[in-house]
Design an enzyme around this catalytic site. Structure first.
Site, PDB file in Angstrom:
ATOM      1  N   SER A 141      37.396  28.674  39.887  1.00 10.97           N
ATOM      2  CA  SER A 141      37.180  27.318  40.385  1.00 10.97           C
ATOM      3  C   SER A 141      37.287  26.295  39.248  1.00 10.97           C
ATOM      4  CB  SER A 141      35.835  27.262  41.112  1.00 10.97           C
ATOM      5  OG  SER A 141      35.737  26.139  41.939  1.00 10.97           O
ATOM      6  N   ASP A 295      40.840  31.088  50.663  1.00 12.77           N
ATOM      7  CA  ASP A 295      40.201  29.935  50.008  1.00 12.77           C
ATOM      8  C   ASP A 295      40.707  28.637  50.638  1.00 12.77           C
ATOM      9  OD1 ASP A 295      39.294  27.954  48.204  1.00 12.77           O
ATOM     10  OD2 ASP A 295      39.601  29.235  46.460  1.00 12.77           O
ATOM     11  N   HIS A 324      36.554  30.873  49.197  1.00 11.09           N
ATOM     12  CA  HIS A 324      36.261  30.383  47.845  1.00 11.09           C
ATOM     13  C   HIS A 324      34.953  30.951  47.300  1.00 11.09           C
ATOM     14  CE1 HIS A 324      36.926  27.740  44.458  1.00 11.09           C
ATOM     15  NE2 HIS A 324      35.677  27.324  44.528  1.00 11.09           N
TER      16      HIS A 324
END
Length: 351
Positions: A141, A295, A324
């Site tokens: 991320s 995601d 995610h």
């Protein structure tokens, strides 16, 4: 400046606070005596060529990296590597809005970019640890955003790169996602333009944010498969109230907004006059790009478009319906795929 008990070695340690000196910021201003919270695992070898850097993501600290990604027999094995986990500026452990006194406290904290974090980390690694290279930079991320920034900004320093579930240049779509997260907080009357007394004053805003994260962080397939039950929650509502809201409720809103501002503007093309292809073309690191299949923040197609611009890189998507937030370590099969990829990457010979 408030002393939020959530942030500290009790819940997130052990780590060391290292003062890297004054940090000039890309958007103007300076953080005097910028302090980075650093957790290390393993030992640096004599050649100083076994160091791995792990930057942190939005809301996360070095503790989750230790719990989910680092360990004996794992790809990130402290018996083989010197693993350095650096908590990003604004994370709550390193210099952040809630723990900075004087003129920079709370909503007055300066705007920090991904590039500022990476320059701060470079100073830390070279001056405090005497490093001249990294065997690997790996992060998920916002950690992936920092991984890309490292590989573009310091191409000779980074030997291998593994961005997981993140992009080198944030998309307009993802910018809007993050904006809804921010508005959930800032529209709470208790936020008071960042001058609240404690996170409890912004409880409704933090709960709204947790709900948005529940919608976007996990996937539609996650709910269809009742994955929340596999994680120990009888209902989706219990999952939201206990797991998701419980996660965000104690966090400092200004810290979250500081990180989100940075995330929204992540863009390695700033290093090449706005030319993304030119920026990614600078990367010399052997790079595995690893999006998560489901995601919704950083879909595989967005990641693959960038991967094609990186010389000698490989596209290695991770299959998981958790989406995610599979980054939390909820899917053992996804972690096994990740470890296999990282082990292969670390075994790859590089210049």
């Amino acid at each position: 400046m408030n002393n939020n008990p959530y942030y500290g070695p009790e819940g997130h340690g052990p780590y060391e606070m290292i003062d890297i000196g004054d940090l000039l910021l890309e958007d103007g201003g300076t953080i005097p005596n910028c302090k980075l919270a650093v957790a290390t695992h393993g030992a640096l070898n004599a050649a100083k060529d076994n160091a791995i850097l792990v930057p942190t993501w939005y809301s996360g600290t070095s503790k989750i990296m230790e719990q989910v990604y680092i360990g004996a027999g794992r790809a990130l094995d402290p018996a083989k590597y010197f693993i350095i986990v650096v908590n990003q500026i604004g994370s709550g452990l390193s210099t952040s809005p809630h723990n900075t006194g004087g003129a920079m406290t709370g909503p007055n904290f300066p705007k920090v970019r991904i590039g500022d974090d990476v320059r701060a980390q470079h100073r830390l690694l070279t001056e405090n640890f005497g490093l001249k290279s990294l065997a690997l930079v790996v992060g998920g991320s916002m950690g992936a955003q920092q991984t890309y920034e490292w590989a573009v900004r310091y191409p000779d320093f980074v030997k291998r790169a593994a961005p997981i579930a993140g992009t080198a240049k944030n998309t307009e779509h993802d910018f809007l996602f993050a904006e809804t997260l921010n508005e959930a907080i800032t529209t709470d009357p208790g936020f008071r333009e960042g001058r609240y007394g404690s996170p409890a004053d912004v409880a409704a805003g933090l709960k709204r944010q947790a709900k948005l994260w529940t919608v976007m962080g996990w996937s539609t397939d996650f709910f269809r498969a009742n994955r929340h039950k596999a994680l120990g929650f009888e209902s989706v509502q219990a999952f939201i109230d206990t797991f998701m809201t419980g996660y965000f409720a104690p966090m400092d809103p200004n810290n979250l907004l500081s990180m989100a501002w940075k995330w929204q503007r992540g863009d390695v093309s700033r290093n090449a006059g706005g030319d993304l292809a030119a920026a990614l073309g600078r990367i010399k690191a052997k790079t595995f790009v690893m999006p998560i299949s489901h995601d919704m923040f950083f879909p595989p197609a967005d990641c693959e478009a960038e991967q094609r611009l990186i010389p000698g890189s490989e596209f290695r998507p991770l299959a998981s319906i958790d989406g995610h937030l599979g980054l939390f370590g909820t899917d053992p099969q996804m972690l096994a795929q990740l470890d296999a990829n990282l082990s292969e990457l670390l075994a790859t010979r590089v210049n």
